[in-house]
Write an enzyme that holds these catalytic residues in place. Structure first.
Site, PDB file in Angstrom:
ATOM      1  N   HIS A 462       5.511   8.979  -8.899  1.00 52.04           N
ATOM      2  CA  HIS A 462       5.548   9.460  -7.522  1.00 52.04           C
ATOM      3  C   HIS A 462       4.534  10.706  -7.484  1.00 52.04           C
ATOM      4  O   HIS A 462       3.783  10.706  -6.463  1.00 52.04           O
ATOM      5  CB  HIS A 462       6.820   9.888  -7.222  1.00 52.04           C
ATOM      6  CG  HIS A 462       7.279  10.251  -5.733  1.00 52.04           C
ATOM      7  ND1 HIS A 462       7.457   9.362  -4.840  1.00 52.04           N
ATOM      8  CD2 HIS A 462       6.906  11.456  -5.170  1.00 52.04           C
ATOM      9  CE1 HIS A 462       7.411   9.872  -3.682  1.00 52.04           C
ATOM     10  NE2 HIS A 462       7.293  11.131  -3.890  1.00 52.04           N
ATOM     11  N   ARG A 605      -1.706  -9.931   1.468  1.00 50.94           N
ATOM     12  CA  ARG A 605      -0.925 -10.538   0.443  1.00 50.94           C
ATOM     13  C   ARG A 605       0.284 -10.976   0.834  1.00 50.94           C
ATOM     14  O   ARG A 605       1.196 -10.135   1.616  1.00 50.94           O
ATOM     15  CB  ARG A 605      -1.057  -9.551  -0.674  1.00 50.94           C
ATOM     16  CG  ARG A 605      -0.489 -10.267  -1.854  1.00 50.94           C
ATOM     17  CD  ARG A 605      -0.226  -9.430  -2.775  1.00 50.94           C
ATOM     18  NE  ARG A 605       0.561  -8.172  -2.936  1.00 50.94           N
ATOM     19  CZ  ARG A 605       0.591  -7.218  -3.908  1.00 50.94           C
ATOM     20  NH1 ARG A 605      -0.060  -7.362  -4.907  1.00 50.94           N
ATOM     21  NH2 ARG A 605       1.379  -6.100  -3.713  1.00 50.94           N
ATOM     22  N   GLU A 699      -3.444 -12.221 -11.597  1.00 53.51           N
ATOM     23  CA  GLU A 699      -2.560 -11.014 -12.343  1.00 53.51           C
ATOM     24  C   GLU A 699      -1.775 -11.356 -13.489  1.00 53.51           C
ATOM     25  O   GLU A 699      -1.366 -10.687 -14.197  1.00 53.51           O
ATOM     26  CB  GLU A 699      -1.999 -10.253 -11.295  1.00 53.51           C
ATOM     27  CG  GLU A 699      -1.312 -10.950 -10.402  1.00 53.51           C
ATOM     28  CD  GLU A 699      -0.811 -10.104  -9.279  1.00 53.51           C
ATOM     29  OE1 GLU A 699      -1.069  -8.784  -9.470  1.00 53.51           O
ATOM     30  OE2 GLU A 699      -0.155 -10.452  -8.392  1.00 53.51           O
ATOM     31  N   ASP A 723      -1.308  -5.649 -12.707  1.00 52.07           N
ATOM     32  CA  ASP A 723      -0.529  -6.389 -13.473  1.00 52.07           C
ATOM     33  C   ASP A 723      -1.143  -7.154 -14.533  1.00 52.07           C
ATOM     34  O   ASP A 723      -0.675  -7.537 -15.645  1.00 52.07           O
ATOM     35  CB  ASP A 723       0.071  -7.430 -12.379  1.00 52.07           C
ATOM     36  CG  ASP A 723       1.257  -6.878 -11.715  1.00 52.07           C
ATOM     37  OD1 ASP A 723       2.232  -6.282 -12.291  1.00 52.07           O
ATOM     38  OD2 ASP A 723       1.280  -6.787 -10.440  1.00 52.07           O
ATOM     39  N   CYS A 770      -8.504  -5.939  -6.801  1.00 54.83           N
ATOM     40  CA  CYS A 770      -7.678  -4.806  -6.101  1.00 54.83           C
ATOM     41  C   CYS A 770      -6.880  -4.089  -6.699  1.00 54.83           C
ATOM     42  O   CYS A 770      -6.153  -3.363  -6.283  1.00 54.83           O
ATOM     43  CB  CYS A 770      -6.993  -5.800  -4.887  1.00 54.83           C
ATOM     44  SG  CYS A 770      -5.837  -6.834  -5.468  1.00 54.83           S
TER      45      CYS A 770
HETATM   46  C1  PEP Z   1      -2.264  -5.296  -9.000  1.00 51.04           C
HETATM   47  O1  PEP Z   1      -1.340  -5.881  -9.864  1.00 51.04           O
HETATM   48  O2  PEP Z   1      -3.313  -4.896  -9.572  1.00 51.04           O
HETATM   49  C2  PEP Z   1      -2.082  -5.284  -7.642  1.00 51.04           C
HETATM   50  C3  PEP Z   1      -3.197  -4.913  -6.859  1.00 51.04           C
HETATM   51  O3  PEP Z   1      -0.967  -5.646  -7.312  1.00 51.04           O
HETATM   52  P1  PEP Z   1       0.215  -4.568  -7.099  1.00 51.04           P
HETATM   53  O4  PEP Z   1      -0.162  -3.147  -7.699  1.00 51.04           O
HETATM   54  O5  PEP Z   1       0.998  -4.314  -5.833  1.00 51.04           O
HETATM   55  O6  PEP Z   1       1.209  -5.278  -8.227  1.00 51.04           O
HETATM   56 MG    MG Z   2       0.000  -6.967  -8.920  1.00 51.20          MG
END
Ligand code: PEP
Ligand code: MG
Length: 838
Positions: A462, A605, A699, A723, A770
């Protein structure tokens, strides 16, 4: 606050004298049935009372037990009421605890505490209690539960239990979270009370947070004590666990020191020899300021017993005032930061109605402890239990419990309020804290706070997210030593290198100020140019998009230079509210995004629920390893009730126009893609909607390795490096101990990205990224060199990434990538960063 009218609560017909239930279950049933017969509760409440016993102890003390239903079954209560079973022969409630007055409670929270107040007062009056257990007159019981009195409470001091031994902490980093949870686990396994005392402060060894609050450092000597049968052997076993951790702790400390020494020199460096506390970089930039130490007041809660009637009234009053305060906070936060942030406080306010928590506090008061001490111990115990479960969602509830617990403490005794961020008289201040709670961060005034440094947390905590949103340099996971920094001392926070520099000289301060000015000038230039595309010197153009979840965030993303939205995380539509949005509500949101983007691309997504994104109201089954469980696409394929309305809303939105693409998260295998695409096509055809590009997130390492197979079935890939890093390196992305190692620039992750790009190329598909590393200018440079064509990031990161890419060309980046792929570690990769141009 409502005061409870005892006569209405307890008419004589709800008192059953001379009962002799066969056992505890029968006693609960009998008391429950009295409540049903009186019309206080629905029949199902009796079952709910029985179920509560499995999760909480309702033995109050002094021969009184208070069975009541589960919090979630409050809807079964028609009106407040209590039923009393007098059991002169006693019924065993728990081993060693015999109940002689069984008080069944049907009440909403306010009434619950008022009833407890009367009972706690009564328990102190042993003679009266004995009379009630023997009386043949129900009116006597009714009267006793209808008065307030104030018998003296026995005074107790924080002392040791019967068997003791001493131990001097030899963990170099002191008793931090990891060894403390091993202590708590060992204490729980011991099955008898174990107490840790350091000086005047003591902690129940089963409660993780209480242990941490002792703030034990290497060299501190503690007294470990236990009581009960077999206490000596239990102590010996406990000490075995404690000392067994020493070798690992020492090895970890040595490794951390080695890593710090190897860390490449990045960012600002002092001219002379300066001491630095090493943490993890959480938000970029350099800041100078005076330390504002946020020490939690509950480190030393005095145990000052008061007459029980007074104590319970004080607690009741404090809870009522806190409720009002929380309501004002919800309203204020909703106005300042939005409903999503306000929801945090709404959820916290709900904890004030937790009857288990209030009961536990009262049990401790009955056992002779002071109000503030009892309340604090109840909070610690419940929070410790939640944290120890290792579930990130429950751990967040533990943080909420602490937060709300402190508010109540401040109402019980203003001297316990501790410092807050509101106390900063003048800036610039560097806030130093164990961790920052949502309340702390909501009250943060950026005109006075220049930077943040926390002992706990990770780059996705956070604190880190808030710091990046506000543009404040921040360091997290600095360790317990951070809290020893003197309040008011001048320090320098380096949010790029993850360091807090102590005792800077005048020359260092002047040099740091020059650096800050240079950074500000660079940032200003980048911002001035943020509207221009990210075109490399040789003409290669990289698409730059923003990660944005709500239509109202789109204007800022575009203003920062975003050319579209590369990741809309739709699970936030579910996480920020207490129920599931309807298809129409989702449609409105997607249309809102498309309209706000005015023709620019939007990649939505599909729901990525599971893992760290648990949606309480979906009541999904508990999983031992949620990151390896039914998450993302796996959940969507099992839950057409979630997938289909989302797809319908998306295709309906696409029908109206715009540049929409759909992307599926957590894909591992081809069959998932074909099944999801079949659903897309069926729904599209049903709605007579246009086809839209369908892509997947890469991922999971399996997806990167099989990218060539997957690419045949989709229109694009977007790599979720957060991920992908977690799964490739086997590092839980939320584990603060490993935060420093979870680097997306690890060569193994880069190699997986190379495989992904190669697989996509075979089928002419484009690849984006992303995950967080896309917003790191050096990371963006490497990704571009690897052949990634789109980068989607937090809007604030856009100007610096664009500037970095515009200053280089593809040949330079490809050469850089070759060296990075040959590196042995993420640190070695990062050491290749020579600043702009590469
Ligand atoms: C990621 O895993 O890089 C991603 C963009 O998805 P999240 O962070 O929402 O799991
Ligand atoms: Mg992810």
């Amino acid at each position: 606050m409502s005061t409870v009218a005892p006569v209405r609560l307890l008419p004589e017909e709800l008192v059953r004298l001379a009962a002799s239930p066969a056992d505890k279950a029968a006693a609960i049933r009998e008391a429950g049935q009295l409540l049903v017969a009186a019309g206080c509760v629905e029949a199902g409440y009796v079952e709910s009372m029985a179920r509560r016993e499995a999760v909480a102890n309702t033995f109050l003390g002094g021969g009184v037990a208070i069975p009541h239903g589960l919090g979630e079954d409050k809807g079964l209560v028609r009106r407040d009421g209590i039923a009393v079973l007098q059991v002169p022969g006693g019924v065993e409630w728990n081993p060693g605890q015999v109940a002689r007055l069984v008080v069944g409670i049907a009440a909403r929270s306010d009434a619950h505490i008022a009833i407890l107040r009367r009972l706690t007062r009564l328990i102190q009056d042993e003679a009266r209690l004995a009379a009630l257990i023997a009386t043949g007159d129900p009116a006597e019981i009714v009267a006793a539960l209808s008065e307030d009195g104030a018998p003296p409470a026995p005074a107790t001091a924080a002392t040791d239990l019967a068997e003791t031994l001493e131990w001097t902490i030899d963990y170099p980093a002191g008793l931090h979270a990891r060894p403390a949870s091993a202590w708590a686990e060992a204490a729980r396994a011991a099955g008898l009370p174990i107490r840790i005392r350091h000086g005047d402060e003591a902690a129940d060894a089963r409660a993780l947070v209480s242990l941490l609050q002792l703030g034990l450092k290497a060299g501190d000597t503690v007294t470990i004590s236990a009581s009960g049968n077999d206490a000596t052997a239990a102590l010996r076993r406990f000490l075995g666990v404690v000392t067994g951790l020493s070798a690992q702790e020492k090895a970890d400390a040595a490794r951390a020191a080695e890593r710090a020494a190897q860390r490449p020199v990045r960012g600002w460096q002092p001219a002379g020899a300066l001491t630095a506390i090493e943490g993890v970089a959480a938000s970029p930039g350099l800041a100078i300021g005076r330390v504002h130490l946020l020490v939690q007041a509950d480190a030393a809660i005095p145990d000052s017993p008061v007459p029980l009637g007074d104590g319970a009234a004080l607690l009741e009053d404090a809870l009522a005032r806190t409720r009002l305060q929380m309501k004002a906070l919800v309203d204020d936060t909703a106005r300042r930061l939005g409903a999503g942030d306000a929801a945090i406080f709404k959820a916290q306010a709900g904890l004030l109605d937790d009857t288990d928590l209030i009961t536990l506090a009262c049990q401790l008061m009955v056992a002779g402890h002071g109000v503030a001490w009892s309340w604090n111990a109840a909070i610690e115990r419940m929070a410790g239990q939640l944290s120890a479960l290792g579930n990130p969602v429950l751990a967040a509830r533990a943080a909420d419990l602490h937060d709300v617990g402190r508010r109540v403490l401040a109402q019980i005794d203003p001297a316990l309020a501790g410092r807050s961020l509101g106390d900063i008289a003048e800036g610039p201040a560097i806030v130093v804290a164990a961790d920052l709670s949502p309340s702390d961060t909501a009250s943060l005034d950026v005109s006075k706070v220049a930077g943040l440094a926390t002992a706990l947390g990770g780059p996705t905590s956070h604190t880190a997210i808030l710091a990046r949103t506000l543009g404040l340099p921040a360091v997290v996971a600095g360790g317990a030593g951070l809290l020893d920094v003197a309040d008011g001392a001048t320090v320098i926070v380096d949010g790029d290198a993850g360091r807090l520099w102590l005792d800077p000289s005048d020359a260092d301060l002047a040099a740091a100020r020059d650096w800050i000015d240079a950074l500000a000038a660079k940032r200003a230039t980048e911002e001035a140019e943020r509207g221009r595309p990210a075109t490399l010197r040789d003409g290669h153009e990289i698409a730059i998009a923003a990660n944005v979840n709500r239509p109202d965030q789109v204007p800022l993303a575009l203003q920062q230079g975003g050319e579209g939205v590369g990741l809309m995380r739709t699970e936030f539509l579910f996480l920020e509210r207490g129920d599931t949005p309807t298809e129409d509500e989702q449609y409105e949101t997607y249309r809102g995004m498309i309209d706000a983007l005015e023709g620019r691309p939007l990649i939505v997504r599909a729901l990525d629920i599971g893992g760290d994104k648990q949606v309480a109201h979906l009541k999904l089954p508990h999983e031992e390893n949620p990151f390896l469980g039914v998450r993302g696409a796996r959940l969507l394929l099992r839950r057409p009730d979630l997938l289909d309305p989302q797809l319908r809303a998306l295709y309906r939105a696409a029908k109206v126009g715009g540049d929409l693409s759909i992307m599926f998260p957590m894909i591992t295998s081809v069959h998932e893609v074909t099944a999801l695409k079949a659903r897309c096509e069926a729904i599209r055809a049903e709605l007579d909607a246009p086809t839209v590009p369908v892509g997947i997130m890469i991922e999971v390492p399996a997806a990167a390795i099989n990218a060539d197979l997957l690419a045949a079935h989709v229109d694009f890939f977007s790599i979720g490096t957060n991920d992908l890093t977690q799964y490739a390196l086997a590092i839980d992305r939320q584990n603060p101990d490993l935060a420093g190692d979870a680097d997306s620039l690890h060569p193994a992750v880069l190699r997986l990205i190379r495989m992904t790009v190669a697989g996509a190329k075979l089928h002419g598909r484009w690849v984006g990224v992303c995950g967080g590393i896309a917003g790191d200018p050096f990371g963006a440079a490497l990704l571009t060199g690897l052949g990634v064509g789109e980068l989607s990031m937090t809007p604030r990161d856009i100007p610096a990434v664009k500037a970095r890419l515009r200053g280089t060309d593809m040949a330079t980046l490809q050469a850089l990538v070759e060296r990075a792929l040959a590196a042995e570690s993420a640190a070695e990769v990062r050491a290749l960063d020579t600043g702009a141009g590469a």
